[in-house]
Design a protein around this motif. Structure first.
Motif, mmCIF file in Angstrom:
data_model
loop_
_atom_site.group_PDB
_atom_site.id
_atom_site.type_symbol
_atom_site.label_atom_id
_atom_site.label_comp_id
_atom_site.label_asym_id
_atom_site.label_seq_id
_atom_site.Cartn_x
_atom_site.Cartn_y
_atom_site.Cartn_z
ATOM 1 N N HIS A 70 0.834 -1.209 0.000
ATOM 2 C CA HIS A 70 0.000 0.000 0.000
ATOM 3 C C HIS A 70 0.864 1.253 0.000
ATOM 4 N N HIS A 72 1.507 5.099 -2.400
ATOM 5 C CA HIS A 72 0.962 5.986 -3.441
ATOM 6 C C HIS A 72 2.115 6.789 -4.025
ATOM 7 N N LYS A 172 -7.377 -0.984 -7.828
ATOM 8 C CA LYS A 172 -7.474 -0.224 -6.579
ATOM 9 C C LYS A 172 -8.789 0.546 -6.543
ATOM 10 N N HIS A 275 -6.437 -0.740 5.343
ATOM 11 C CA HIS A 275 -6.648 -0.178 6.682
ATOM 12 C C HIS A 275 -7.381 -1.173 7.596
ATOM 13 N N ASP A 330 0.451 2.697 3.436
ATOM 14 C CA ASP A 330 -0.218 3.873 2.865
ATOM 15 C C ASP A 330 0.782 5.014 2.693
HETATM 16 ZN ZN LIG Z 1 -4.054 4.647 0.558
#
Ligand SMILES: [Zn+2]
Length: 403
Positions: A70, A72, A172, A275, A330
């Motif tokens: 995860h 970005h 995604k 999450h 994340d």
């Molecule tokens: Zn994310």
């Protein structure tokens, strides 16, 4: 103990023996024994230092190599009312800047979830996956900006097939679905998570063996008023646009139940629920979902703050679902506004410390004030067999990569 002492203080003979400050404290009246009057303090300026003397481990390298499922690394450049529009991408760091962090922290593979669509996706794959084979994997995103057009289901399924051809590893789904996407740009009703027009997309992802990394709903506190009872008051005050309280927003549970209906309808499709199933506050509920849906997996991104404040429950969760939990952060390069997500060495060290040690009461994010709520966390001290699965084995199996 405290109550016993207080009762003793209140009994006739003992009261006289009590020193004045202690007696005052016992009866709840203010005491200024030093004569110094504390100044009023803004909550934002309060940064208490823990006086606990406990073990502080630094875990510079993980026990096993890591797949971060995860991250970005780029974003669709344009958006309208929270919906990405078109195929143009923008990127933050080039791979040459990411790789040194990954090498220092033994991250073998970073999965870039927001790879865009169409030409933008091809560019993301060229820029990361193809330039550094084996180090980056890219997921495709749905064209939400086309979702209300006729013929969308077929268009989106075709998009997925060509994304697969171009090298995308999975699909995604951002929280756009359920919270931003509306029938008619800004004003129409919200499109439901289990809306039938996406059925072909979910089914095609399964047929193409592309796992779906799915973010539905948000922390429970984001659905409550931003007031003195909200445990994420400071975070929501800093990001009021993260609140989904009021207007026509569904509740957290309603969103997750709609998501569950998608899981039930597409049992061949594998879902990585980001999450911690988007409800790390309620591991009993996440467990119930995991038991109902064998095609559901979880990822940890930006939720060690939640897991780490319930370490005993979390540890049992890891024991029970050790084959379906994946490491993820994340992380966003230069994501300083959300310190729990900033792509840097320190962030990864916190995750490793949380998973590997039994350290107590430490920060879950590299920030002077805990950004997601004012608490600290406790390490899980996971055994090697579970660490290996969580760090890379489970992800490698699902993404079909060799480590
Ligand atoms: Zn994310």
């Amino acid at each position: 103990m405290k109550r016993f002492g207080r009762r003793r203080l209140l009994s006739a003979g003992a009261a006289a023996a009590v020193t004045p400050p202690l007696r005052a404290l016992a009866f709840g009246s203010p005491v200024q024994s030093s004569g110094v009057k504390p100044q009023p303090l803004d909550l934002k300026d309060y940064q208490p230092k823990s006086m606990l003397h406990v073990t502080e481990s630094r875990v510079e390298k993980p026990r096993f190599p890591v797949i971060d499922v995860h991250t970005h690394l780029g974003f669709v450049a344009k958006s309208q009312n929270g919906i990405p529009v078109g195929e143009d991408m923008s990127y933050i760091w080039p791979p040459e800047r990411l790789l040194p962090v990954m090498d220092r922290k033994n991250i073998r593979v970073a999965v870039n979830l927001t790879g865009g669509a169409g030409k933008g996706l091809e560019e993301s794959i060229r820029r990361y996956d193809k330039a550094h084979p084996g180090r980056f994997l890219t997921f495709v995103e749905p064209r939400y900006d086309r979702a209300t057009e006729p013929g969308y289901p077929k268009f989106q399924a075709d998009q997925l097939a060509s994304a697969r051809q171009a090298g995308a590893k999975g699909l995604k789904v951002l929280k756009i679905l359920g919270l931003y996407l509306r029938e008619n740009a800004a004003d129409g009703p919200l499109v439901k998570v289990d809306d039938k027009r996406f059925d072909l997309m979910w089914e095609t992802a399964g047929a193409l063996e592309m796992p779906v990394a799915i973010h539905i709903s948000d922390p429970e506190a984001f659905f409550l008023p931003i007031d003195r009872f909200n445990e994420r008051f400071e975070e929501l005050s800093n990001h009021p646009d993260w609140s989904f309280h009021g207007r026509d927003y569904p509740g957290n549970r309603e969103l997750l139940e709609a998501r569950n209906r998608v899981f039930a309808r597409h049992p061949r499709t594998q879902f990585i629920t980001l999450h911690v199933g988007n409800d790390a506050e309620d591991l009993a509920y996440v467990s119930e979902c995991m038991d109902r849906f064998p095609n559901m997996h979880v990822e940890l991104g930006a939720r060690i703050g939640e897991l780490g404040r319930q370490p005993r429950t979390a540890r049992k969760f890891f024991d029970k679902y050790q084959d379906r939990i994946m490491f993820g952060t994340d992380a966003v390069p230069e994501g300083y506004e959300t310190p729990q997500q900033v792509f840097e060495d320190q962030l990864y060290e916190i995750y490793y410390r949380f998973l590997e040690t039994e350290d107590e009461y430490f920060d879950y994010a590299p920030a002077p004030v805990p950004p997601q709520g004012r608490w600290r966390v406790y390490g899980l001290g996971l055994p090697e067999a579970i660490l290996r699965k969580v760090y890379y084995e489970n992800a490698a199996r699902l993404l079909k990569v060799r480590i």
